[in-house]
Structures are given as structure tokens and as C-alpha cells.
Design a protein around this motif. Structure first.
Motif, PDB file in Angstrom:
ATOM      1  N   ILE A   1     -19.345  -0.843 -10.334  1.00 55.60           N
ATOM      2  CA  ILE A   1     -18.163  -0.384 -11.049  1.00 55.60           C
ATOM      3  C   ILE A   1     -17.155  -1.535 -11.055  1.00 55.60           C
ATOM      4  O   ILE A   1     -16.805  -2.041  -9.979  1.00 55.60           O
ATOM      5  CB  ILE A   1     -17.530   0.843 -10.373  1.00 55.60           C
ATOM      6  N   PRO A   2     -16.687  -1.988 -12.215  1.00 48.10           N
ATOM      7  CA  PRO A   2     -15.659  -3.033 -12.226  1.00 48.10           C
ATOM      8  C   PRO A   2     -14.435  -2.591 -11.427  1.00 48.10           C
ATOM      9  O   PRO A   2     -13.813  -1.572 -11.739  1.00 48.10           O
ATOM     10  CB  PRO A   2     -15.342  -3.184 -13.720  1.00 48.10           C
ATOM     11  N   THR A   3     -14.116  -3.337 -10.385  1.00 50.24           N
ATOM     12  CA  THR A   3     -13.088  -2.908  -9.431  1.00 50.24           C
ATOM     13  C   THR A   3     -12.258  -4.098  -8.982  1.00 50.24           C
ATOM     14  O   THR A   3     -12.784  -5.194  -8.783  1.00 50.24           O
ATOM     15  CB  THR A   3     -13.746  -2.268  -8.192  1.00 50.24           C
ATOM     16  N   ARG A   4     -10.963  -3.876  -8.799  1.00 47.21           N
ATOM     17  CA  ARG A   4     -10.090  -4.864  -8.193  1.00 47.21           C
ATOM     18  C   ARG A   4      -9.230  -4.187  -7.135  1.00 47.21           C
ATOM     19  O   ARG A   4      -8.772  -3.066  -7.311  1.00 47.21           O
ATOM     20  CB  ARG A   4      -9.193  -5.546  -9.232  1.00 47.21           C
ATOM     21  N   VAL A   5      -9.027  -4.906  -6.006  1.00 50.39           N
ATOM     22  CA  VAL A   5      -8.263  -4.379  -4.879  1.00 50.39           C
ATOM     23  C   VAL A   5      -7.188  -5.386  -4.498  1.00 50.39           C
ATOM     24  O   VAL A   5      -7.431  -6.603  -4.497  1.00 50.39           O
ATOM     25  CB  VAL A   5      -9.186  -4.125  -3.664  1.00 50.39           C
ATOM     26  N   ARG A   6      -6.017  -4.886  -4.174  1.00 53.24           N
ATOM     27  CA  ARG A   6      -4.936  -5.707  -3.622  1.00 53.24           C
ATOM     28  C   ARG A   6      -4.452  -5.063  -2.341  1.00 53.24           C
ATOM     29  O   ARG A   6      -4.234  -3.850  -2.282  1.00 53.24           O
ATOM     30  CB  ARG A   6      -3.774  -5.824  -4.609  1.00 53.24           C
ATOM     31  N   LEU A   7      -4.267  -5.864  -1.280  1.00 56.63           N
ATOM     32  CA  LEU A   7      -3.830  -5.372   0.014  1.00 56.63           C
ATOM     33  C   LEU A   7      -2.651  -6.208   0.502  1.00 56.63           C
ATOM     34  O   LEU A   7      -2.609  -7.423   0.265  1.00 56.63           O
ATOM     35  CB  LEU A   7      -4.957  -5.446   1.046  1.00 56.63           C
ATOM     36  N   ALA A   8      -1.725  -5.580   1.195  1.00 55.81           N
ATOM     37  CA  ALA A   8      -0.590  -6.308   1.766  1.00 55.81           C
ATOM     38  C   ALA A   8      -0.137  -5.614   3.038  1.00 55.81           C
ATOM     39  O   ALA A   8      -0.121  -4.384   3.114  1.00 55.81           O
ATOM     40  CB  ALA A   8       0.572  -6.378   0.769  1.00 55.81           C
ATOM     41  N   VAL A   9       0.214  -6.414   4.047  1.00 49.22           N
ATOM     42  CA  VAL A   9       0.691  -5.893   5.331  1.00 49.22           C
ATOM     43  C   VAL A   9       1.843  -6.783   5.796  1.00 49.22           C
ATOM     44  O   VAL A   9       1.811  -8.002   5.629  1.00 49.22           O
ATOM     45  CB  VAL A   9      -0.418  -5.895   6.401  1.00 49.22           C
ATOM     46  N   GLY A  10       2.850  -6.163   6.379  1.00 55.63           N
ATOM     47  CA  GLY A  10       3.973  -6.930   6.900  1.00 55.63           C
ATOM     48  C   GLY A  10       4.778  -6.117   7.894  1.00 55.63           C
ATOM     49  O   GLY A  10       4.512  -4.932   8.121  1.00 55.63           O
ATOM     50  N   GLU A  11       5.747  -6.774   8.508  1.00 55.84           N
ATOM     51  CA  GLU A  11       6.644  -6.099   9.444  1.00 55.84           C
ATOM     52  C   GLU A  11       8.057  -6.109   8.892  1.00 55.84           C
ATOM     53  O   GLU A  11       8.491  -7.090   8.282  1.00 55.84           O
ATOM     54  CB  GLU A  11       6.618  -6.794  10.800  1.00 55.84           C
ATOM     55  N   GLU A  12       8.780  -5.022   9.085  1.00 60.10           N
ATOM     56  CA  GLU A  12      10.172  -4.946   8.665  1.00 60.10           C
ATOM     57  C   GLU A  12      11.056  -4.666   9.870  1.00 60.10           C
ATOM     58  O   GLU A  12      10.626  -4.037  10.837  1.00 60.10           O
ATOM     59  CB  GLU A  12      10.377  -3.849   7.616  1.00 60.10           C
ATOM     60  N   MET A  13      12.273  -5.140   9.789  1.00 54.85           N
ATOM     61  CA  MET A  13      13.249  -4.898  10.850  1.00 54.85           C
ATOM     62  C   MET A  13      14.281  -3.909  10.335  1.00 54.85           C
ATOM     63  O   MET A  13      14.909  -4.133   9.297  1.00 54.85           O
ATOM     64  CB  MET A  13      13.936  -6.200  11.278  1.00 54.85           C
ATOM     65  N   ARG A  14      14.408  -2.797  11.033  1.00 55.26           N
ATOM     66  CA  ARG A  14      15.351  -1.768  10.619  1.00 55.26           C
ATOM     67  C   ARG A  14      16.642  -1.888  11.414  1.00 55.26           C
ATOM     68  O   ARG A  14      16.632  -2.142  12.619  1.00 55.26           O
ATOM     69  CB  ARG A  14      14.754  -0.371  10.829  1.00 55.26           C
ATOM     70  N   GLY A  15      17.758  -1.696  10.743  1.00 54.27           N
ATOM     71  CA  GLY A  15      19.053  -1.767  11.397  1.00 54.27           C
ATOM     72  C   GLY A  15      19.247  -0.642  12.394  1.00 54.27           C
ATOM     73  O   GLY A  15      18.729   0.457  12.234  1.00 54.27           O
ATOM     74  N   GLY A  16      20.013  -0.925  13.450  1.00 53.63           N
ATOM     75  CA  GLY A  16      20.332   0.106  14.420  1.00 53.63           C
ATOM     76  C   GLY A  16      19.250   0.364  15.446  1.00 53.63           C
ATOM     77  O   GLY A  16      19.352   1.309  16.229  1.00 53.63           O
ATOM     78  N   GLU A  17      18.208  -0.454  15.481  1.00 57.57           N
ATOM     79  CA  GLU A  17      17.128  -0.241  16.446  1.00 57.57           C
ATOM     80  C   GLU A  17      16.934  -1.464  17.332  1.00 57.57           C
ATOM     81  O   GLU A  17      15.854  -1.695  17.863  1.00 57.57           O
ATOM     82  CB  GLU A  17      15.821   0.100  15.726  1.00 57.57           C
ATOM     83  N   GLY A  18      17.980  -2.247  17.485  1.00 58.71           N
ATOM     84  CA  GLY A  18      17.903  -3.396  18.380  1.00 58.71           C
ATOM     85  C   GLY A  18      16.915  -4.456  17.956  1.00 58.71           C
ATOM     86  O   GLY A  18      16.326  -5.139  18.792  1.00 58.71           O
ATOM     87  N   GLY A  19      16.728  -4.602  16.646  1.00 64.52           N
ATOM     88  CA  GLY A  19      15.825  -5.636  16.150  1.00 64.52           C
ATOM     89  C   GLY A  19      14.360  -5.306  16.286  1.00 64.52           C
ATOM     90  O   GLY A  19      13.519  -6.202  16.233  1.00 64.52           O
ATOM     91  N   LYS A  20      14.014  -4.034  16.446  1.00 60.14           N
ATOM     92  CA  LYS A  20      12.612  -3.645  16.581  1.00 60.14           C
ATOM     93  C   LYS A  20      11.893  -3.765  15.244  1.00 60.14           C
ATOM     94  O   LYS A  20      12.396  -3.342  14.206  1.00 60.14           O
ATOM     95  CB  LYS A  20      12.511  -2.201  17.090  1.00 60.14           C
ATOM     96  N   LEU A  21      10.694  -4.334  15.280  1.00 61.34           N
ATOM     97  CA  LEU A  21       9.898  -4.507  14.071  1.00 61.34           C
ATOM     98  C   LEU A  21       8.967  -3.311  13.871  1.00 61.34           C
ATOM     99  O   LEU A  21       8.456  -2.738  14.829  1.00 61.34           O
ATOM    100  CB  LEU A  21       9.072  -5.794  14.154  1.00 61.34           C
ATOM    101  N   HIS A  22       8.765  -2.949  12.607  1.00 63.03           N
ATOM    102  CA  HIS A  22       7.890  -1.842  12.258  1.00 63.03           C
ATOM    103  C   HIS A  22       6.870  -2.320  11.224  1.00 63.03           C
ATOM    104  O   HIS A  22       7.214  -3.026  10.274  1.00 63.03           O
ATOM    105  CB  HIS A  22       8.693  -0.664  11.691  1.00 63.03           C
ATOM    106  N   TRP A  23       5.617  -1.904  11.418  1.00 62.41           N
ATOM    107  CA  TRP A  23       4.555  -2.300  10.507  1.00 62.41           C
ATOM    108  C   TRP A  23       4.574  -1.462   9.231  1.00 62.41           C
ATOM    109  O   TRP A  23       4.844  -0.261   9.266  1.00 62.41           O
ATOM    110  CB  TRP A  23       3.194  -2.139  11.174  1.00 62.41           C
ATOM    111  N   ARG A  24       4.258  -2.123   8.119  1.00 60.92           N
ATOM    112  CA  ARG A  24       4.082  -1.444   6.844  1.00 60.92           C
ATOM    113  C   ARG A  24       2.861  -2.051   6.140  1.00 60.92           C
ATOM    114  O   ARG A  24       2.530  -3.222   6.357  1.00 60.92           O
ATOM    115  CB  ARG A  24       5.306  -1.601   5.934  1.00 60.92           C
TER     116      ARG A  24
END
Length: 333
Positions: A173-196
Motif C-alpha cells: 500500500i503506498p504509505t508515508r509516515v512522519r514522526l516527531a518527539v520532543g520535550e517542552e518546558m511548562r511554566g510554573g513547574e520549576g523548569g520540569k520537562l515533559h515529553w510530547r
């Protein structure tokens, strides 16, 4: 617009609405671009991915690679229409020798990675981390049915390339996939990083099978100078590939960009139908009873060797839960 299922027929008179601006994490969106005979799925992972990865103290590069595997598994496993499991597993000679992602339909995820910290280096690509080996994708419908397994060789490429190779050789089946992963820093959490993480899978599924024809696979042992068989891509699939190639990593993981708006950005000129989201959650299937049954399946001598400091301790590789048993509870005589 939204329908209950991608299998439901939608009439031309069906209502049309603006894409939702509200982001939904830990969900898979099925979609269809009827004008181009395209179907696909978009996955967006936030808290569920963060929970899975933070149960282990993975180096960032290993966490990112496992995040890619989890995103790919949700794209593939969410198409399973029965109460069963979809398991993605790699075994390779690279610094990350093992990845396992277990998707329990319809929504449960668990995963872990095995790696050699001494072989990790800055700037290694996904392909360099994996090395050479194979990727296995297994569908398990339960004890009363046979398992289906597809294998793809890994030869220094990443998971996107492996997915393309799988669909080319196994599904055709003609198929294309794109993947992305990173970490974000949310305010008010002492600079804790969260995966997305985010991912998109696009497939060309025309009603006329001849439109989806692909070139024959390279024979491998053909004499030198043999003309390679080729088939020009259908114009609709050329357009679809061109559109998905414009997706940037930041768009796939942006917590402020809804999946519906991203799909609208890509396909609004042709018209895109988006179906109800399929939610996902991080949940391990381990339990004290399950671990106890597993211990009793070992030979008596093996159980006896597990006793350390007067107890048997078992740690779940997926969720890091620790289970302690007395020798008697573990069946040690």
C-alpha cells in the motif's frame, strides 16, 4: 467534519464545520481526503507518553527513540478492530538493542527500551542508535487464534524508513509516515520537562486497484545491467506525498495546535473529513497475581536461585513496579 467511524459512508449533504481549535492529547484522529483517495491517521501524545518515559531514567536520545516507537505503534495499532494486542519490537546491534511497545486495543499503551549507556554519543541519529537487526510487528488476537507477524530488516535507518519498507513489502500500500518527539518546558513547574510526540500516516487507497500499482521489488540477484521495473506514481499520490512532506516536527508536537487544525492546514484545498478521536492511555498490565503465576511457571531450581536476602523481588520492565514475595509465596520449597 466528524463521523463515528472511517467505515461509515458520508453523503455529500453531510454538514461541514470549522476545525476545532481545542487540542486533544493522547488520541488518534482518523481522516480521509476523498478527492485524492487518501486515508490516514494523526496521533498526538502528551501525558500518556510523559508517564511512560518518566517511569525510567532514560537518556534523552533513548527517550526520543522510544517516543518515536510509541507514536508509530499508535498509528498502526489504532487500526486494530478487535480486542487484542499490537506489539512493535526491535532487536538490533546498536546502542539501543531493544525497543518494545505493547498496544492493548482499544487504548492501553506500555513500553520500554534496553540500551548500553557506554555506547551512546551526542548527535546520534535514530538509525545510528538502532544499528542493524530487525523490527517485528505482531498482531495477537488471543490464545485461541494464530499470531500474525511482519518483519522488516533494520540496516542503519530509522523507524520512519522501516515503516515505509514494511508497507512496501508486506502490505503493498503506498504509505508515508512522519514522526516527531520532543520535550517542552511548562511554566510554573520549576523548569520540569515533559515529553510530547506526534505522528501522521498517509495512505493512497484508490477504488481502482490499478491506480495503486507499485514497481516490482528489486530481485537482488539480477544480472548487472538489468533494467529496473518502474511504475509512475498516480498524480493524486504525488500530491499527497508532497503535502505530507511539508509537515514540520514542531507542528506534530505543538501543544497549542489541534490535530484538526493541522489536518486542515494540509488538506483544506481538497477537503478533509476527520472522524471522532480514539483516546489513548498509559497503563501496564502487570499485577501481583500475574507475577506470582509467572514465578510458578519456572523450574524449582530457578525459583530457588531467585531468593536474595530471604525474599524474591521482581521489577516490571514496563512500569518499574516492584513486587516482593516470601520464598513460600514464590513457590520455593
Amino acid at each position: 467534519m466528524v463521523s463515528q467511524s472511517p467505515d461509515i459512508k458520508i453523503t455529500p449533504e453531510a454538514p461541514v464545520r470549522a476545525p476545532s481549535a481545542v487540542p486533544v492529547d493522547d488520541a488518534v484522529l482518523a481522516f480521509e481526503v476523498g478527492a485524492l483517495d487518501l486515508r490516514g491517521r494523526l496521533t498526538r501524545l502528551g501525558p500518556a507518553l510523559d508517564e511512560i518515559l518518566h517511569k525510567h531514567d532514560y537518556p534523552p536520545a533513548v527517550g526520543k527513540l522510544l517516543g518515536e516507537a510509541i507514536a508509530l505503534t499508535t498509528l498502526l495499532g489504532s487500526s486494530v478492530k478487535f480486542e487484542g494486542r499490537f506489539i512493535l519490537q526491535t532487536r538490533t546491534d546498536g546502542p539501543v538493542s531493544l525497543l518494545i511497545v505493547d498496544f492493548q486495543a482499544p487504548d492501553r499503551l506500555r513500553a520500554y527500551a534496553r540500551y548500553d549507556a557506554s555506547r551512546l554519543k551526542n548527535g546520534q541519529s535514530s538509525g545510528e542508535l538502532l544499528g542493524k537487526g530487525h523490527l517485528a510487528m505482531t498482531i495477537d488476537q488471543g490464545s485461541n487464534t494464530s499470531r500474525y507477524q511482519g518483519l522488516v530488516a533494520l540496516d542503519g535507518g530509522g523507524l520512519e524508513e522501516a515503516a515505509h519498507e514494511y508497507f512496501l513489502r508486506s502490505e503493498q500500500i503506498p504509505t508515508r509516515v512522519r514522526l516527531a518527539v520532543g520535550e517542552e518546558m511548562r511554566g510554573g513547574e520549576g523548569g520540569k520537562l515533559h515529553w510530547r510526540a506526534g505522528g501522521i500516516l498517509l495512505q493512497f487507497l484508490p477504488k481502482a486497484p490499478e491506480r495503486a500499482k507499485q514497481a516490482d521489488l528489486h530481485p537482488g540477484d539480477a544480472p548487472e545491467g538489468t533494467t529496473t521495473h518502474s511504475v509512475p506514481d498516480d498524480d493524486a499520490w504525488v500530491e499527497g506525498q508532497s503535502l505530507i512532506s511539508t509537515v514540520e516536527d514542531v507542528e506534530l508536537i505543538d501543544p497549542d495546535l489541534s490535530g484538526e487544525r493541522l489536518l486542515y492546514r494540509l488538506f483544506h484545498e481538497r477537503g478533509v473529513r476527520v472522524f471522532n478521536p480514539q483516546t489513548l492511555r498509559a497503563q501496564c498490565s502487570c499485577s501481583r497475581d500475574a507475577v506470582s503465576s509467572m514465578l510458578k511457571s519456572f523450574a524449582p531450581n530457578d525459583r530457588a536461585e531467585m531468593v536474595k536476602d530471604g525474599k524474591v523481588v521482581v521489577t516490571c520492565e514496563f512500569c518499574s513496579s516492584v513486587y516482593e514475595f516470601t520464598p513460600q509465596e514464590a513457590g520455593v520449597e
